[in-house]
Design an enzyme around this catalytic site. Structure first.
Site, short mmCIF file in Angstrom:
data_model
loop_
_atom_site.label_atom_id
_atom_site.label_comp_id
_atom_site.label_asym_id
_atom_site.label_seq_id
_atom_site.Cartn_x
_atom_site.Cartn_y
_atom_site.Cartn_z
CB VAL A 79 47.23 -3.56 4.87
CG1 VAL A 79 46.23 -4.82 4.29
CG2 VAL A 79 46.58 -2.42 4.32
CB CYS A 114 45.48 5.18 1.62
SG CYS A 114 46.31 4.07 2.81
C1 UGA Z 1 41.62 5.50 3.28
C2 UGA Z 1 40.31 4.90 3.10
O1 UGA Z 1 39.45 5.66 3.77
C3 UGA Z 1 40.43 3.60 3.30
O2 UGA Z 1 39.14 3.07 3.20
C4 UGA Z 1 41.45 2.75 2.79
O3 UGA Z 1 41.56 1.28 3.07
C5 UGA Z 1 42.90 3.24 3.03
O4 UGA Z 1 42.93 4.69 2.65
C6 UGA Z 1 43.76 2.57 2.32
O5 UGA Z 1 43.89 2.59 1.02
O6 UGA Z 1 44.71 1.77 2.96
P1 UGA Z 1 43.27 6.34 5.69
O7 UGA Z 1 44.12 7.13 4.69
O8 UGA Z 1 43.54 5.48 6.82
O9 UGA Z 1 41.93 5.55 4.78
O10 UGA Z 1 42.45 7.50 6.23
P2 UGA Z 1 40.98 8.18 5.93
O11 UGA Z 1 40.11 8.38 7.16
O12 UGA Z 1 40.22 7.97 4.82
O13 UGA Z 1 41.32 10.14 5.94
C7 UGA Z 1 42.34 10.31 4.58
C8 UGA Z 1 42.40 11.82 4.93
O14 UGA Z 1 41.47 12.34 4.54
C9 UGA Z 1 43.00 12.29 6.09
O15 UGA Z 1 43.85 13.27 6.01
C10 UGA Z 1 41.51 12.95 6.48
O16 UGA Z 1 41.91 14.08 7.46
C11 UGA Z 1 41.05 13.64 5.16
N1 UGA Z 1 39.42 13.80 5.29
C12 UGA Z 1 38.84 12.49 5.39
C13 UGA Z 1 39.04 15.08 5.12
O17 UGA Z 1 39.69 15.80 4.88
N2 UGA Z 1 37.76 15.04 4.93
C14 UGA Z 1 36.87 13.89 5.44
O18 UGA Z 1 35.48 14.26 5.16
C15 UGA Z 1 37.38 12.84 5.62
#
Ligand code: UGA
Length: 448
Positions: A11, A258
């Site tokens: 961040v 996160c």
């Molecule tokens: C997440 C949020 O999306 C951000 O908005 C937030 O700022 C961030 O946390 C934070 O709090 O700092 P991030 O953890 O980087 O971001 O990644 P994501 O793209 O959200 O994915 C998180 C997890 O969910 C991954 O393991 C991904 O594979 C999984 N996921 C995501 C799914 O299994 N299905 C989906 O449809 C989307």
């Protein structure tokens, strides 16, 4: 504006680099001299597409600098951003020790009016607590602002420069106006609210996205039993603008630094005020179990006996385009396999070094490319949807493997990829694509 960002994690670093990109004078501060030396030498401690180039451009333009000298940075800036880690305590609550320490150091360095914003994810009430800490250590004027961050790893630059919204929680109109001005080049969609609501918006957003994921994963599990296709279901649901199509990809559950941390923290926050957040508890439980579907499918294929098998794993990062493995479902899956006498051949394009620092033991062979991992394997599990896996020639993969068994934990492959191969194929919630497993469509029972 002269800005100091304290903490050079995801961040802090991305924010600092992006504010410099907007033409502001930014100083990034970190306690770790090694990290600062690396940044000053043009290196980047994390893998994030586009970050290195943007940081370099900022340094070359004289807009971005890195230092361990917090005191000097604070004196030279009117806007201070706290972006240090708030990791989970064993109870699930956020550990605020680092951010409190940073706030006290800022207080000690203040020599005039400052706007002090918290970008770290912190429980409701933390900004007020930090303001009290600062007030008890400094008689200089300041305004507190909650400025939650919504960037995703892997697309952090894009998310920061083109945000859906900017949330500004402030009691002071002066500070709110200044921050609206600062962020105007990024979006017109600015939400100015009170500090506690801003803090809650961050947790509620992450918890809701996590809920969407666990929801679609449960729908996928039901689809497998009733013969429906979860990708069709998610598409059909997502076309309803009230639902939206994002975060409805079924898989092996969410990981990362996160969602797991923030869902646990929100359960704690609710618990602290005598509220049991039942829905979110279930979301976490469903997520924790979803990864074990990979194991259940392997066991079903091998008649319950995994010991002695050689099983390839493609993908260790919690998602593609990052080397972050924190709370990656791959950790539990590989741990289970290795504990049960499986020889795991593991490959990830970039995350293996980080993974090894968390889990490196007998039974795991680290491979330099996807083909070497698959060679002579009894089965292959795809755990992260890196692009190179989706474009891998499945006919070649079949020739490399001892047995053509593919468990696709991220629904990467489509029917056309499998045509002409003899793969025993399982994905998530798409029973009609299962190949080589001569399953009958289930006979559904209807009870009146
Ligand atoms: C997440 C949020 O999306 C951000 O908005 C937030 O700022 C961030 O946390 C934070 O709090 O700092 P991030 O953890 O980087 O971001 O990644 P994501 O793209 O959200 O994915 C998180 C997890 O969910 C991954 O393991 C991904 O594979 C999984 N996921 C995501 C799914 O299994 N299905 C989906 O449809 C989307």
């Amino acid at each position: 504006m002269n800005i100091t960002v304290i903490g050079t994690g995801y961040v802090g670093l991305v924010s600092g680099v992006c504010y410099a990109r907007l033409g502001h004078q930014v100083i990034c501060v970190d306690k770790e001299p090694g990290k600062i030396a690396l940044l000053n030498a043009g290196g980047i401690p994390i893998y994030e597409p586009g970050l290195k180039e943007l940081a370099e451009a900022g340094r070359e333009a004289g807009k971005l600098s890195f230092t361990t000298n917090l005191q000097d940075a604070v004196k030279r800036s009117e806007f201070i951003i706290l972006a240090v880690g708030t990791p989970s305590l064993p109870s699930g609550a956020a550990n605020l020790a680092y951010i409190e320490q940073a706030a006290m150091e800022v207080a000690a360095a203040m020599d005039g009016y400052k706007m002090i914003a918290v970008k770290s994810t912190v429980p409701v009430g933390t900004n007020e607590r930090l303001a009290e800490l600062i007030r008890s250590r400094s008689d200089q004027p300041f305004d507190s602002i909650s400025l939650p961050e919504f960037l995703r790893e892997g697309s952090a630059i894009q998310d920061t420069l083109y945000p859906d919204r900017i949330v500004i929680g402030a009691d002071s109109k002066h500070a709110a106006d200044k921050l609206v001005e600062l962020h105007r080049p990024l979006t017109e969609h600015m939400i100015v609210t009170d500090i506690r609501s801003a803090e809650m918006i961050k947790y509620a957003s992450n918890a809701f996205l996590a809920t969407k994921i666990s929801f679609i994963n449960e729908i996928a599990n039901i689809c497998e039993k009733v013969g429906a296709d979860v990708t069709e279901v998610a598409y059909g649901m997502g076309c309803d603008s009230r639902i939206g199509s994002s975060f409805l990809k079924a898989g092996i559950g969410y990981g990362g630094s996160c969602f797991p941390k923030d869902t646990s923290a929100l359960i704690q926050i609710a618990g602290n005020v005598d509220y049991e957040f039942k829905l979110l508890r279930s979301v976490v439980e469903v997520n924790q179990d979803q990864r074990f579907n990979i194991i259940r499918k392997l066991k079903m294929i091998f008649g319950g006996e995994l010991a002695g098998k050689r099983i390839a794993v493609w993908g260790l990062a919690f998602k593609p385009n990052t080397d972050d493995v924190r709370d990656s479902p791959a950790l539990d899956i590989i741990q289970y396999l290795a504990d049960n006498g499986v020889q795991v051949t593991a490959y990830d394009p970039i995350a293996a070094p980080n993974f090894k620092s968390l889990l490196n033991r007998e039974g795991i062979v680290w491979c330099g490319d996807a083909a070497s991992a698959a060679k002579d394997a009894d089965a292959l599990c795809l755990l992260t949807e890196w692009e190179e896996f989706g474009s891998f020639d499945l006919a070649l993969l079949q020739r490399l493997m001892k047995r053509p068994i593919l468990i696709d934990g991220r629904n990467v492959f489509k029917e056309e990829h499998l045509l002409g191969t003899d793969f025993v194929y399982y994905s998530v919630g798409r029973p009609s694509l299962n190949q080589g497993v001569k399953e009958q469509m289930p006979v559904l029972q209807f009870h009146s």
